[in-house]
Write a protein that holds these residues in place. Sequence first.
Motif, PDB file in Angstrom:
ATOM      1  N   ASN A   2       0.766  -1.204   0.142  1.00 19.30           N
ATOM      2  CA  ASN A   2       0.260  -0.423   0.308  1.00 19.30           C
ATOM      3  C   ASN A   2       0.720   1.350   0.482  1.00 19.30           C
ATOM      4  N   LYS A   3       0.151   2.410  -0.999  1.00 17.96           N
ATOM      5  CA  LYS A   3       1.119   3.550  -0.473  1.00 17.96           C
ATOM      6  C   LYS A   3       0.571   4.288   0.548  1.00 17.96           C
ATOM      7  N   THR A   4       1.780   5.135   1.121  1.00 20.44           N
ATOM      8  CA  THR A   4       1.670   5.581   2.287  1.00 20.44           C
ATOM      9  C   THR A   4       0.473   7.285   1.713  1.00 20.44           C
ATOM     10  N   LYS A   5      -0.555   7.291   2.862  1.00 23.68           N
ATOM     11  CA  LYS A   5      -0.899   8.302   2.080  1.00 23.68           C
ATOM     12  C   LYS A   5      -0.826   9.875   2.579  1.00 23.68           C
ATOM     13  N   LEU A   6      -0.333  10.822   1.913  1.00 23.87           N
ATOM     14  CA  LEU A   6       0.600  11.949   3.235  1.00 23.87           C
ATOM     15  C   LEU A   6      -0.922  12.576   2.273  1.00 23.87           C
ATOM     16  N   THR A   7      -0.759  13.841   3.974  1.00 17.68           N
ATOM     17  CA  THR A   7      -1.995  14.784   3.813  1.00 17.68           C
ATOM     18  C   THR A   7      -1.010  16.437   4.180  1.00 17.68           C
ATOM     19  N   GLU A  29       5.149  12.468  -4.346  1.00 21.68           N
ATOM     20  CA  GLU A  29       4.942  12.148  -5.117  1.00 21.68           C
ATOM     21  C   GLU A  29       5.682  11.292  -6.002  1.00 21.68           C
ATOM     22  N   GLY A  30       6.823  11.089  -6.119  1.00 26.47           N
ATOM     23  CA  GLY A  30       8.661  11.596  -6.836  1.00 26.47           C
ATOM     24  C   GLY A  30       8.408   9.810  -5.654  1.00 26.47           C
ATOM     25  N   PHE A  31       8.254   9.838  -4.145  1.00 32.75           N
ATOM     26  CA  PHE A  31       8.624   9.135  -3.120  1.00 32.75           C
ATOM     27  C   PHE A  31       7.112   7.574  -3.861  1.00 32.75           C
ATOM     28  N   GLY A  32       6.421   7.945  -3.891  1.00 33.58           N
ATOM     29  CA  GLY A  32       5.466   6.707  -4.262  1.00 33.58           C
ATOM     30  C   GLY A  32       4.389   6.837  -3.488  1.00 33.58           C
ATOM     31  N   ALA A  33       4.636   7.924  -2.770  1.00 33.62           N
ATOM     32  CA  ALA A  33       3.228   9.072  -2.240  1.00 33.62           C
ATOM     33  C   ALA A  33       1.747   8.779  -2.630  1.00 33.62           C
ATOM     34  N   GLU A  34       0.589   8.718  -1.937  1.00 33.73           N
ATOM     35  CA  GLU A  34      -0.638   9.271  -2.510  1.00 33.73           C
ATOM     36  C   GLU A  34      -0.437  10.664  -1.446  1.00 33.73           C
ATOM     37  N   LEU A  73      -7.326  14.584   6.692  1.00 26.64           N
ATOM     38  CA  LEU A  73      -6.435  14.219   7.820  1.00 26.64           C
ATOM     39  C   LEU A  73      -6.787  13.042   8.496  1.00 26.64           C
ATOM     40  N   VAL A  74      -8.298  12.404   8.856  1.00 28.91           N
ATOM     41  CA  VAL A  74      -8.758  11.017   9.109  1.00 28.91           C
ATOM     42  C   VAL A  74      -7.868  10.318   7.558  1.00 28.91           C
ATOM     43  N   TRP A  75      -8.123  10.228   6.335  1.00 33.39           N
ATOM     44  CA  TRP A  75      -7.815   9.912   5.346  1.00 33.39           C
ATOM     45  C   TRP A  75      -6.225   9.555   5.604  1.00 33.39           C
ATOM     46  N   ALA A  76      -5.315  10.268   5.762  1.00 27.78           N
ATOM     47  CA  ALA A  76      -3.937  10.128   5.920  1.00 27.78           C
ATOM     48  C   ALA A  76      -3.251   9.315   7.100  1.00 27.78           C
ATOM     49  N   ASP A  77      -1.771   8.726   6.489  1.00 23.50           N
ATOM     50  CA  ASP A  77      -1.438   8.532   7.245  1.00 23.50           C
ATOM     51  C   ASP A  77       0.361   8.681   7.743  1.00 23.50           C
ATOM     52  N   ALA A  78      -0.049  10.605   7.381  1.00 20.84           N
ATOM     53  CA  ALA A  78       0.851  11.275   7.064  1.00 20.84           C
ATOM     54  C   ALA A  78       0.599  12.651   6.929  1.00 20.84           C
ATOM     55  N   THR A 191      10.527  15.814   4.515  1.00 22.52           N
ATOM     56  CA  THR A 191       9.463  15.236   3.178  1.00 22.52           C
ATOM     57  C   THR A 191       9.814  13.200   3.208  1.00 22.52           C
ATOM     58  N   LYS A 192      11.071  13.307   2.918  1.00 23.11           N
ATOM     59  CA  LYS A 192      11.200  12.126   2.603  1.00 23.11           C
ATOM     60  C   LYS A 192      11.422  10.931   3.641  1.00 23.11           C
ATOM     61  N   ARG A 193      12.135  12.043   4.872  1.00 26.74           N
ATOM     62  CA  ARG A 193      11.831  11.821   6.153  1.00 26.74           C
ATOM     63  C   ARG A 193      10.623  11.070   6.522  1.00 26.74           C
ATOM     64  N   LEU A 194       9.728  12.205   6.709  1.00 24.96           N
ATOM     65  CA  LEU A 194       8.523  11.459   7.127  1.00 24.96           C
ATOM     66  C   LEU A 194       8.012  10.288   6.825  1.00 24.96           C
ATOM     67  N   LEU A 195       8.275  10.171   4.959  1.00 20.21           N
ATOM     68  CA  LEU A 195       7.651   9.276   4.417  1.00 20.21           C
ATOM     69  C   LEU A 195       8.499   8.089   5.254  1.00 20.21           C
ATOM     70  N   THR A 196       9.684   7.545   4.975  1.00 22.31           N
ATOM     71  CA  THR A 196      10.385   6.841   5.486  1.00 22.31           C
ATOM     72  C   THR A 196      10.255   5.841   6.445  1.00 22.31           C
ATOM     73  N   ILE A 197       9.856   7.099   7.677  1.00 23.34           N
ATOM     74  CA  ILE A 197       9.411   6.569   8.765  1.00 23.34           C
ATOM     75  C   ILE A 197       7.625   6.959   8.516  1.00 23.34           C
ATOM     76  N   ALA A 198       6.938   6.703   7.977  1.00 24.79           N
ATOM     77  CA  ALA A 198       5.364   6.669   8.335  1.00 24.79           C
ATOM     78  C   ALA A 198       5.417   4.912   7.802  1.00 24.79           C
ATOM     79  N   SER A 199       6.100   5.054   6.755  1.00 28.39           N
ATOM     80  CA  SER A 199       6.174   3.854   6.269  1.00 28.39           C
ATOM     81  C   SER A 199       6.863   2.714   6.368  1.00 28.39           C
ATOM     82  N   LYS A 200       7.441   2.273   8.054  1.00 25.66           N
ATOM     83  CA  LYS A 200       7.730   1.340   8.817  1.00 25.66           C
ATOM     84  C   LYS A 200       6.926   0.691   9.574  1.00 25.66           C
TER      85      LYS A 200
END
Length: 200
Positions: A2-7, A29-34, A73-78, A191-200
């Motif tokens: 699943n893609k990480t969802k970012l708002t 988006e380049g990192f593969g997030a929605e 916000l409810v939709w998002a992981d990050a 942004t990449k740091r946030l998504l890397t941590i959230a994806s774990k």
Amino acid sequence: MNKTKLTIIYYSQTGVNLSMAKKAAETAEGFGAEVRLRKVKELLDTSNVIEGSAWEKVLKEEENIELASADDLVWADAVILSTPTRFGNVASQMKAFLDSLGGVWAEGKLANKYVTAFTSAQNNNGGQEETIRALYTTAMHWGSIIVPTGYTDPSIYKQGGNPYGVSATQDAQSQNEKTVNDVLDAVEHQTKRLLTIASK
């Protein structure tokens, strides 16, 4: 997978926070997030905005960007929050949006989100750290997981060395190219740091 969802939710009047938010969206988006890029509602009267001003340019540039809602916000992981500082605090437009979230907060729907923040001020020592800390205080009440930059990349030092989050220190009209690039490089890292941590 699943893609990480970012708002990304921002307020901008001179364009600095809009630029940071758009760079974060592009990076994610380049990192593969929605990604959902959202603005908060303007509270000031825009009927007399000066033609050719930075504010007018922002209003035109963001015409097709949707208004933020609790559902985003409810939709998002990050979540990334971006606001200029106003006297060492969060801009009223962003604060009004945050204050509207009592319902979803009470239902526990904001807990366990990964949250980071950007800010800007016209000058050094203009309250940037306090503004980001104020956003993080709100996130703590939600039960979110705060992801600051720390000193995890050389870009943080180049853009001013704020370990809480990226903080631009010049308005959109006076920034030179190097300053802009330093800020946007740090936004990319954060942004990449946030998504890397959230994806774990």
